[in-house]
Scaffold this active site. Structure first.
Site, PDB file in Angstrom:
ATOM      1  N   LYS A   1       4.332  -5.299 -11.520  1.00 59.53           N
ATOM      2  CA  LYS A   1       3.608  -4.348 -12.381  1.00 59.53           C
ATOM      3  C   LYS A   1       4.305  -2.994 -12.383  1.00 59.53           C
ATOM      4  O   LYS A   1       4.448  -2.358 -13.430  1.00 59.53           O
ATOM      5  CB  LYS A   1       2.164  -4.182 -11.886  1.00 59.53           C
ATOM      6  CG  LYS A   1       1.349  -5.476 -11.922  1.00 59.53           C
ATOM      7  CD  LYS A   1       0.047  -5.364 -11.116  1.00 59.53           C
ATOM      8  CE  LYS A   1      -0.543  -6.741 -10.870  1.00 59.53           C
ATOM      9  NZ  LYS A   1      -1.606  -6.748  -9.862  1.00 59.53           N
TER      10      LYS A   1
ATOM     11  N   LYS B   1       3.199  -5.415   5.958  1.00 53.42           N
ATOM     12  CA  LYS B   1       3.521  -4.636   4.754  1.00 53.42           C
ATOM     13  C   LYS B   1       4.096  -3.260   5.123  1.00 53.42           C
ATOM     14  O   LYS B   1       4.631  -2.559   4.288  1.00 53.42           O
ATOM     15  CB  LYS B   1       2.282  -4.476   3.884  1.00 53.42           C
ATOM     16  CG  LYS B   1       1.751  -5.815   3.337  1.00 53.42           C
ATOM     17  CD  LYS B   1       0.499  -5.606   2.503  1.00 53.42           C
ATOM     18  CE  LYS B   1      -0.186  -6.896   2.108  1.00 53.42           C
ATOM     19  NZ  LYS B   1       0.422  -7.543   0.933  1.00 53.42           N
TER      20      LYS B   1
ATOM     21  N   LYS C   1      -1.551  -1.321  -1.653  1.00 55.63           N
ATOM     22  CA  LYS C   1      -1.707  -2.741  -1.327  1.00 55.63           C
ATOM     23  C   LYS C   1      -2.614  -2.806  -0.104  1.00 55.63           C
ATOM     24  O   LYS C   1      -2.919  -1.786   0.501  1.00 55.63           O
ATOM     25  CB  LYS C   1      -0.356  -3.402  -1.042  1.00 55.63           C
ATOM     26  CG  LYS C   1       0.512  -2.596  -0.061  1.00 55.63           C
ATOM     27  CD  LYS C   1       1.883  -3.202   0.124  1.00 55.63           C
ATOM     28  CE  LYS C   1       2.851  -2.939  -1.011  1.00 55.63           C
ATOM     29  NZ  LYS C   1       3.109  -4.079  -1.858  1.00 55.63           N
ATOM     30  N   ARG C   2      -3.058  -4.010   0.254  1.00 57.57           N
ATOM     31  CA  ARG C   2      -3.861  -4.118   1.461  1.00 57.57           C
ATOM     32  C   ARG C   2      -3.090  -3.583   2.662  1.00 57.57           C
ATOM     33  O   ARG C   2      -1.865  -3.623   2.698  1.00 57.57           O
ATOM     34  CB  ARG C   2      -4.257  -5.592   1.692  1.00 57.57           C
ATOM     35  CG  ARG C   2      -5.354  -6.051   0.779  1.00 57.57           C
ATOM     36  CD  ARG C   2      -6.616  -5.207   0.908  1.00 57.57           C
ATOM     37  NE  ARG C   2      -7.282  -5.487   2.162  1.00 57.57           N
ATOM     38  CZ  ARG C   2      -8.294  -6.336   2.292  1.00 57.57           C
ATOM     39  NH1 ARG C   2      -8.801  -6.933   1.241  1.00 57.57           N
ATOM     40  NH2 ARG C   2      -8.829  -6.559   3.468  1.00 57.57           N
TER      41      ARG C   2
ATOM     42  N   HIS D   1       0.198 -19.580  -0.356  1.00 54.98           N
ATOM     43  CA  HIS D   1       0.428 -18.153  -0.618  1.00 54.98           C
ATOM     44  C   HIS D   1       0.924 -17.382   0.591  1.00 54.98           C
ATOM     45  O   HIS D   1       1.159 -16.182   0.486  1.00 54.98           O
ATOM     46  CB  HIS D   1      -0.851 -17.481  -1.103  1.00 54.98           C
ATOM     47  CG  HIS D   1      -1.306 -17.932  -2.451  1.00 54.98           C
ATOM     48  ND1 HIS D   1      -0.964 -17.276  -3.606  1.00 54.98           N
ATOM     49  CD2 HIS D   1      -2.062 -18.983  -2.821  1.00 54.98           C
ATOM     50  CE1 HIS D   1      -1.512 -17.900  -4.641  1.00 54.98           C
ATOM     51  NE2 HIS D   1      -2.181 -18.942  -4.190  1.00 54.98           N
TER      52      HIS D   1
ATOM     53  N   THR E   1       2.851  -9.008  -6.163  1.00 61.41           N
ATOM     54  CA  THR E   1       2.686  -9.001  -7.617  1.00 61.41           C
ATOM     55  C   THR E   1       2.645  -7.566  -8.139  1.00 61.41           C
ATOM     56  O   THR E   1       3.007  -7.321  -9.286  1.00 61.41           O
ATOM     57  CB  THR E   1       1.412  -9.754  -8.047  1.00 61.41           C
ATOM     58  OG1 THR E   1       0.362  -9.425  -7.137  1.00 61.41           O
ATOM     59  CG2 THR E   1       1.635 -11.244  -8.055  1.00 61.41           C
TER      60      THR E   1
HETATM   61  O1  73E Z   1       2.487 -12.093  -1.199  1.00 59.55           O
HETATM   62  C1  73E Z   1       1.154 -12.210  -1.635  1.00 59.55           C
HETATM   63  C2  73E Z   1       1.137 -12.957  -2.953  1.00 59.55           C
HETATM   64  O2  73E Z   1       1.785 -12.224  -3.957  1.00 59.55           O
HETATM   65  C3  73E Z   1       0.325 -12.960  -0.600  1.00 59.55           C
HETATM   66  O3  73E Z   1       0.283 -12.225   0.595  1.00 59.55           O
HETATM   67  C4  73E Z   1      -1.093 -13.165  -1.127  1.00 59.55           C
HETATM   68  O4  73E Z   1      -1.002 -13.919  -2.344  1.00 59.55           O
HETATM   69  C5  73E Z   1      -0.292 -13.241  -3.384  1.00 59.55           C
HETATM   70  C6  73E Z   1      -0.353 -14.099  -4.629  1.00 59.55           C
HETATM   71  O5  73E Z   1       0.422 -15.237  -4.489  1.00 59.55           O
HETATM   72  C7  73E Z   1      -1.950 -13.885  -0.148  1.00 59.55           C
HETATM   73  N1  73E Z   1      -3.259 -13.664   0.059  1.00 59.55           N
HETATM   74  C8  73E Z   1      -3.657 -14.525   0.992  1.00 59.55           C
HETATM   75  N2  73E Z   1      -2.645 -15.250   1.355  1.00 59.55           N
HETATM   76  N3  73E Z   1      -1.567 -14.846   0.656  1.00 59.55           N
HETATM   77  C9  73E Z   1      -5.007 -14.647   1.534  1.00 59.55           C
HETATM   78  C10 73E Z   1      -5.244 -15.395   2.670  1.00 59.55           C
HETATM   79  C11 73E Z   1      -6.529 -15.517   3.175  1.00 59.55           C
HETATM   80  C12 73E Z   1      -7.579 -14.880   2.547  1.00 59.55           C
HETATM   81  C13 73E Z   1      -7.345 -14.132   1.408  1.00 59.55           C
HETATM   82  C14 73E Z   1      -6.068 -14.018   0.901  1.00 59.55           C
END
Ligand code: 73E
Length: 833
Positions: A679, A573, A567-568, A375, A675
């Protein structure tokens, strides 16, 4: 007691559909029955919370029957099933979604209305299940909805955190974290399953033994045992298809855990020791896209993986006994990022040490069972665990990891690159150095059948930049599955007005086949439909304006352009890019208060990881700038800035349907997918964004001319980065220089000069790692395009409609079918009622 609502809901979520009277009557009777016999109160005395509980009890009657049917069908067919392992499931609230999926929402609304109650008000009583940080956890929740809707045999496995993501309060403009005790008064959706409790060993040492035939084997002597108690949350598929199970593990102490203390007569001490075991599922780590690197986090990961694998094995053995030859054919396991990686050595260990298989047999099964989704490319998120932590907590697993690594390096790697130690050290699961570390992503890639990224561009970067050597070794292992979101929650439940429009133009099946919405394109030039579409948007904006007033006290005009970034909070970002632009707009308004600009409301929502200082500084800066702007009479209300505290799923459901502009402005190459971008677009917002993550695929569908794309591309970022100097941009752009310097003054923080300086420092002295200054001019220009289009109501309506109409491929049903067909080889199973 709840006062009868004088006038029932006039909210934007109201529909006009006629509802079957008999069903309403039956629902009403059930709710009243539960109010009296399940909750123990009566309609005259009941609080809103009690009414909500009675509604849930009513809905549960429907759900549990379907759950049993689903489980019987899957057991009878003995089909392959997917097991989705994720440290996070960000479910949000379930009531409206479950009612919607059971097609009972209108019935429930009318039934409650007859009691003098507003369904939306009653459903506000439900706490969010915030068992996730952001996109990754919410994706897992959307996937559960799609797995159930598409009738795929599946189980979601995760952690039953006692405290979800912290509740954010804003005090004097600053983030304060408060615990989120979401089930303080119990969660009526979940069911405890004591019959499936698991005992999990931990710690201790490994003893080498020599078998009678002379071979060596390892015997693990753990030092403690932890009990895993499963809580099941049913996930209802749309229109009563199957009901999937989300099984979350809660840690408890076992008697063995404090056996020694107990034996020594330390009854009271033993009770104190309990808390150690119970700490494991106490709290969700509040880091998004960063790794925590704490012993407790690895323990959490191991705990839920070990429980889940035992659960999987127990079910498998019910029909296959001790014959593991069918295991990989029946069981697919998906690793949601590297967080559940420890499941790999744990399955090896269970098969070898507990089930008596040989190493080769165990590896054959394990390497056909697992798949891994990446991710993020952010280096700080790639999990690496110090070897010494493994030695202490999981000594036998470490031994197996060494064995996997040894065979990999001396097998396929040696065959492909004979004698090449440099490649070996890059590909090794173990990172050498002062502190030796286990690289979890390498273990995932080596073991998994498939490794996927979450958007086309991201999957390409995963293959070419993150794992290039692995890709040479196994080019076919790497694939893409672009993320998606469930249209049941993100259109049907949260935007009833738009849902009705789609019912009218696309028929009622669009929530199951989002491509059907494309017909709206045909109406995009028709005034009547443009007006209807924009009326829906306006109603949603009126509702959001009310929420903004309640939460922040700020008044906003629903006719203004609503520009949203939720978003976070993370530097990549670039909420601070947005803030710099707002400051430049404000500056130009101060210079010429009469200029003809589109009135704009900038809306933010963001939680920062508690230890991420700069992120918290940016939240403070947004609030400080907002405070000043919102109270400056000189600009005549043309600009408002609101920061909505405690951004979470239920707030997203109110914000997203009301957005005109969706800010998706990450530095190209850093947002794996995103994501919320999907939406927003589905709900008719135009994307103002970079060519990053799924934005690229969104404009591929909706047309670049119907969105506002700006900034450096991935290739340009990669090219610029090594020679980037933020001072060049600062010195060359008057406006940019002025706003960056403004951060240093006490204009926004009277009496506190320097309170916003850390942002300037990061942009200039710390090299501006996410190229904010490089993209500023282009960002400003994109905003000008947006303002211009907003003035032309017909053109704007057309673009918004086309965005909404063309998001079919971003239904999570499509993502799940991609996984099922290309990765899991899973067939859907019709469940008979
Ligand atoms: O771009 C997003 C993505 O849409 C990405 O940053 C996020 O995952 C979403 C779903 O695919 C994400 N979260 C984390 N890594 N990528 C993450 C890493 C460590 C702890 C918690 C979350």
């Amino acid at each position: 007691p709840v006062k009868a609502a004088a006038k029932t809901s006039t909210s934007a979520t109201q529909t006009t559909a006629t509802v079957d009277k008999a069903q309403v009557k039956a629902f009403k009777e059930q709710v009243e029955k539960h109010l009296r016999t399940t909750i123990g109160t009566s309609p005259v005395k009941a609080s809103k919370l009690a009414w909500w509980q009675a509604v849930v009890a009513t809905v549960n009657e429907d759900i549990f029957g379907r759950l049993t049917d689903t489980q019987q069908t899957h057991a009878k067919n003995d089909t392959r099933a997917v097991h989705y392992l994720s440290a996070e499931f960000l479910m949000g609230r379930l009531t409206i979604n479950n009612l919607t999926n059971l097609e009972k929402f209108d019935v429930a609304r009318e039934a409650l209305k007859e009691f003098g109650l507003d369904i939306n008000e009653i459903c506000e009583e439900e706490p969010d299940m915030a068992l996730g940080n952001g996109g990754l956890g919410r994706l897992a929740a959307c996937f559960m909805d799609s797995l159930a809707t598409c009738n795929y045999p599946c189980v979601g496995y995760g952690i039953h955190y006692e405290n979800g993501l912290f509740r954010q309060e804003i005090r004097a403009g600053k983030q304060v974290e408060r615990p989120d005790s979401w089930r303080e008064y119990g969660c009526p959706w979940e069911a405890c399953r004591p019959e499936s409790v698991q005992n999990i060993p931990l710690g201790g040492y490994v003893e080498k033994q020599t078998a009678p035939d002379g071979s060596q084997c390892s015997v693990w002597h753990p030092s403690s045992m932890i009990k895993g108690v499963p809580w099941d949350i049913p996930v209802v598929g749309y229109r009563g298809s199957s009901v999937a199970i989300l099984r979350l593990w809660e840690s408890r102490s076992t008697e063995q855990f404090n056996w020694d203390v107990f034996n020594a007569g330390g009854y009271v001490d033993a009770q104190a020791e309990k808390s150690l075991a119970e700490t494991i599922s106490k709290v969700l780590y509040p880091n998004d896209s960063t790794e925590a690197g704490k012993e407790l986090r690895l323990t959490q990961q191991y705990f839920f993986c070990a429980c889940s694998l035992r659960d999987i094995l127990r079910r498998y053995k019910r029909s296959h006994h001790n014959d593991f030859s069918e295991f990989a054919a029946k069981i697919a396991i998906q690793l949601n990022d590297t967080h559940p990686t420890i499941a790999i050595p744990e399955l090896m260990r269970l098969l070898i040490d507990e089930e008596g298989l040989s190493y080769d047999q165990a590896w054959d099964i394990t390497s056909k069972t697992f798949n891994y989704t990446n991710h993020t490319l952010l280096p700080e998120a790639l999990e690496k665990w110090p070897v010494y932590i493994f030695e202490k907590l999981l000594p036998r697993h470490l031994e197996l990891i060494y064995e996997i690594n040894f065979r990999f390096l001396n097998g396929p790697v040696e065959a492909k690159w004979p004698g090449n130690n440099e490649i070996k050290s890059r590909l090794s699961i173990i990172e050498e150095g002062e502190v030796r570390k286990v690289r979890m992503a390498n273990l995932c890639v080596i073991t998994s059948e498939h490794v996927n990224g979450v958007a086309k561009i991201h999957s390409k970067l995963v293959k070419e930049n993150l794992f290039p050597d692995y890709a040479q070794l196994w080019p076919n292992k790497f694939c893409n599955v672009t993320n998606g979101v469930t249209p049941r929650r993100w259109i049907l439940s949260c935007n009833r007005g738009l849902a009705e429009l789609y019912n009218d133009v696309a028929g009622k099946d669009w929530p199951l086949d989002l491509d059907k919405c494309e017909v709206l394109k045909k109406y995009a030039d028709k005034k009547e439909y443009q007006d209807r579409f924009m009326k829906i948007k306006h109603d949603n904006k009126v509702a959001l304006a009310k929420t903004i007033k309640e939460l922040t006290g700020v008044e906003v005009d629903p006719n203004a352009m609503f520009d949203v970034q939720v978003k976070r909070l993370h530097e990549y970002k670039r909420q601070h890019l947005n803030l710099l632009y707002i400051m430049s707009l404000y500056k130009s308004l101060l210079e010429d208060p009469d200029q003809d600009i589109v009135p704009q409301v900038f809306i933010f929502g963001a939680k920062a990881a508690p230890a991420y200082t700069l992120a918290k500084d940016i939240i403070f800066a947004i609030n400080a700038v907002g405070e000043k702007i919102n109270n400056d009479l000189r600009i005549k209300g043309k600009l408002k800035v609101v920061f909505l505290p405690n951004y979470r799923v239920s707030l997203a459901e109110k914000i997203i349907p009301a957005a005109d502009i969706s800010e998706q402005i990450s530095t190209a190459g850093y947002e794996a997918s995103g994501t919320s971008n999907m939406k927003f677009s589905m709900n008719g917002a135009l994307t103002l964004g970079t060519m990053d993550g799924a934005n690229i695929e969104i404009v591929e569908q909706a047309g670049i001319e119907n969105n506002f794309i700006f900034g450096l591309s991935v290739d340009e970022v990669l090219e610029l980065k090594p020679r980037y100097n933020p001072w060049d941009y600062y010195n060359a752009d008057h406006d940019l220089k002025a706003v960056v310097d403004w951060l240093d003054s006490d204009f926004f923080t009277p009496g506190q000069p320097g309170a916003l300086s850390s942002i300037k420092t990061s942009l200039l002295n710390n090299g501006d790692p996410f190229l904010v200054l490089a993209d500023f001019a282009s960002y400003k220009e994109a905003h000008q395009r947006a303002q211009k289009l907003f003035k032309d109501k017909a053109k704007w309506a057309r673009a918004a409609m086309i965005n909404s109409a063309t998001m079919g491929i971003f239904s999570s049903d499509r993502s799940i079918r991609d996984y099922a067909e290309n990765i899991w080889t899973l067939r859907s199973q019709i469940v008979k009622k």
